[in-house]
Design a protein around this motif. Structure first.
Motif, PDB file in Angstrom:
ATOM      1  N   VAL A  37       0.861  -1.175   0.000  1.00 20.50           N
ATOM      2  CA  VAL A  37       0.000   0.000   0.000  1.00 20.50           C
ATOM      3  C   VAL A  37       0.899   1.227   0.000  1.00 20.50           C
ATOM      4  O   VAL A  37       1.735   1.388   0.883  1.00 20.50           O
ATOM      5  CB  VAL A  37      -0.933   0.032   1.232  1.00 20.50           C
ATOM      6  CG1 VAL A  37      -1.783   1.291   1.216  1.00 20.50           C
ATOM      7  CG2 VAL A  37      -1.789  -1.216   1.300  1.00 20.50           C
ATOM      8  N   CYS A  38       0.744   2.055  -1.023  1.00 24.28           N
ATOM      9  CA  CYS A  38       1.462   3.325  -1.100  1.00 24.28           C
ATOM     10  C   CYS A  38       0.436   4.442  -0.969  1.00 24.28           C
ATOM     11  O   CYS A  38      -0.580   4.439  -1.662  1.00 24.28           O
ATOM     12  CB  CYS A  38       2.189   3.467  -2.434  1.00 24.28           C
ATOM     13  SG  CYS A  38       3.609   2.403  -2.585  1.00 24.28           S
ATOM     14  N   THR A  39       0.723   5.378  -0.067  1.00 24.70           N
ATOM     15  CA  THR A  39      -0.184   6.506   0.111  1.00 24.70           C
ATOM     16  C   THR A  39       0.501   7.762  -0.392  1.00 24.70           C
ATOM     17  O   THR A  39       1.589   8.118   0.082  1.00 24.70           O
ATOM     18  CB  THR A  39      -0.576   6.656   1.590  1.00 24.70           C
ATOM     19  OG1 THR A  39      -1.126   5.410   2.039  1.00 24.70           O
ATOM     20  CG2 THR A  39      -1.597   7.760   1.778  1.00 24.70           C
ATOM     21  N   ARG A  40      -0.150   8.395  -1.354  1.00 25.22           N
ATOM     22  CA  ARG A  40       0.366   9.648  -1.924  1.00 25.22           C
ATOM     23  C   ARG A  40      -0.771  10.655  -1.937  1.00 25.22           C
ATOM     24  O   ARG A  40      -1.835  10.393  -2.493  1.00 25.22           O
ATOM     25  CB  ARG A  40       0.865   9.420  -3.349  1.00 25.22           C
ATOM     26  CG  ARG A  40       2.063   8.520  -3.404  1.00 25.22           C
ATOM     27  CD  ARG A  40       2.577   8.388  -4.829  1.00 25.22           C
ATOM     28  NE  ARG A  40       3.612   7.363  -4.843  1.00 25.22           N
ATOM     29  CZ  ARG A  40       3.625   6.336  -5.658  1.00 25.22           C
ATOM     30  NH1 ARG A  40       2.694   6.183  -6.567  1.00 25.22           N
ATOM     31  NH2 ARG A  40       4.598   5.455  -5.600  1.00 25.22           N
ATOM     32  N   GLY A  41      -0.530  11.798  -1.320  1.00 23.31           N
ATOM     33  CA  GLY A  41      -1.549  12.834  -1.301  1.00 23.31           C
ATOM     34  C   GLY A  41      -2.849  12.382  -0.667  1.00 23.31           C
ATOM     35  O   GLY A  41      -3.923  12.801  -1.076  1.00 23.31           O
ATOM     36  N   GLY A  42      -2.748  11.498   0.308  1.00 22.98           N
ATOM     37  CA  GLY A  42      -3.929  11.007   0.997  1.00 22.98           C
ATOM     38  C   GLY A  42      -4.681   9.907   0.266  1.00 22.98           C
ATOM     39  O   GLY A  42      -5.703   9.421   0.728  1.00 22.98           O
ATOM     40  N   VAL A  43      -4.176   9.490  -0.897  1.00 24.51           N
ATOM     41  CA  VAL A  43      -4.816   8.437  -1.673  1.00 24.51           C
ATOM     42  C   VAL A  43      -3.986   7.164  -1.562  1.00 24.51           C
ATOM     43  O   VAL A  43      -2.786   7.164  -1.853  1.00 24.51           O
ATOM     44  CB  VAL A  43      -4.964   8.851  -3.162  1.00 24.51           C
ATOM     45  CG1 VAL A  43      -5.569   7.724  -3.970  1.00 24.51           C
ATOM     46  CG2 VAL A  43      -5.794  10.118  -3.282  1.00 24.51           C
ATOM     47  N   ALA A  44      -4.631   6.083  -1.130  1.00 29.09           N
ATOM     48  CA  ALA A  44      -3.940   4.801  -0.977  1.00 29.09           C
ATOM     49  C   ALA A  44      -4.041   4.005  -2.270  1.00 29.09           C
ATOM     50  O   ALA A  44      -5.125   3.819  -2.811  1.00 29.09           O
ATOM     51  CB  ALA A  44      -4.540   4.009   0.179  1.00 29.09           C
TER      52      ALA A  44
END
Length: 131
Positions: free
Chosen positions: A38-45
């Motif tokens: 799981v990568c979270t970028r800008g609050g999006v998983a």
């Protein structure tokens, strides 16, 4: 019947506590195995699967063996899946493992968190299942 143990230090201490007469192992292979990432970028998983690598295997084995060392238990041989013999009173491997884990949690009841302090509790609890 045999219950497969998870690749954790907790289950490795349970295995050690059960004794060689109640422990089994099979050669293992990570071929085709994957891990969830799981990568979270800008609050999006973003979730995806990746191959389980040799580095992943080494990290798992190192973590388990560090936990065992902290409990003053020798490292386990690598490259195996580990199993506990299920006592004849049980008709389900899952039920047996649930009962073992629950009994250990109850016995430690918020007590020792360090593996060296946990070891004697686990040994006592696990041996009760085999007497």
């Amino acid at each position: 019947m045999w219950a497969e143990l998870a690749e954790t230090g907790w289950d490795a201490i349970i295995a050690w506590s059960a004794g060689a007469q109640n422990l089994g192992r099979l050669l293992s292979s990570d071929a085709g195995r994957t891990v969830s990432v799981v990568c979270t970028r800008g609050g999006v998983a973003e979730r995806f699967e990746e191959s389980f690598t040799e580095k992943d295997r080494q990290m798992v084995d190192d973590d388990v063996n560090e936990y065992l060392a902290a409990a003053e238990i020798p490292s386990r041989p690598q490259g195996y899946r580990w199993f506990l013999r299920v006592p004849s009173a049980y008709h389900s491997a899952d039920a047996f493992l649930r009962d073992v884990h629950a009994a250990v949690v109850t016995a430690e009841s918020g007590g020792p968190g360090h593996p060296a302090q946990l070891r004697p509790i686990v040994e006592t609890v696990v041996q009760r299942f085999y007497t």
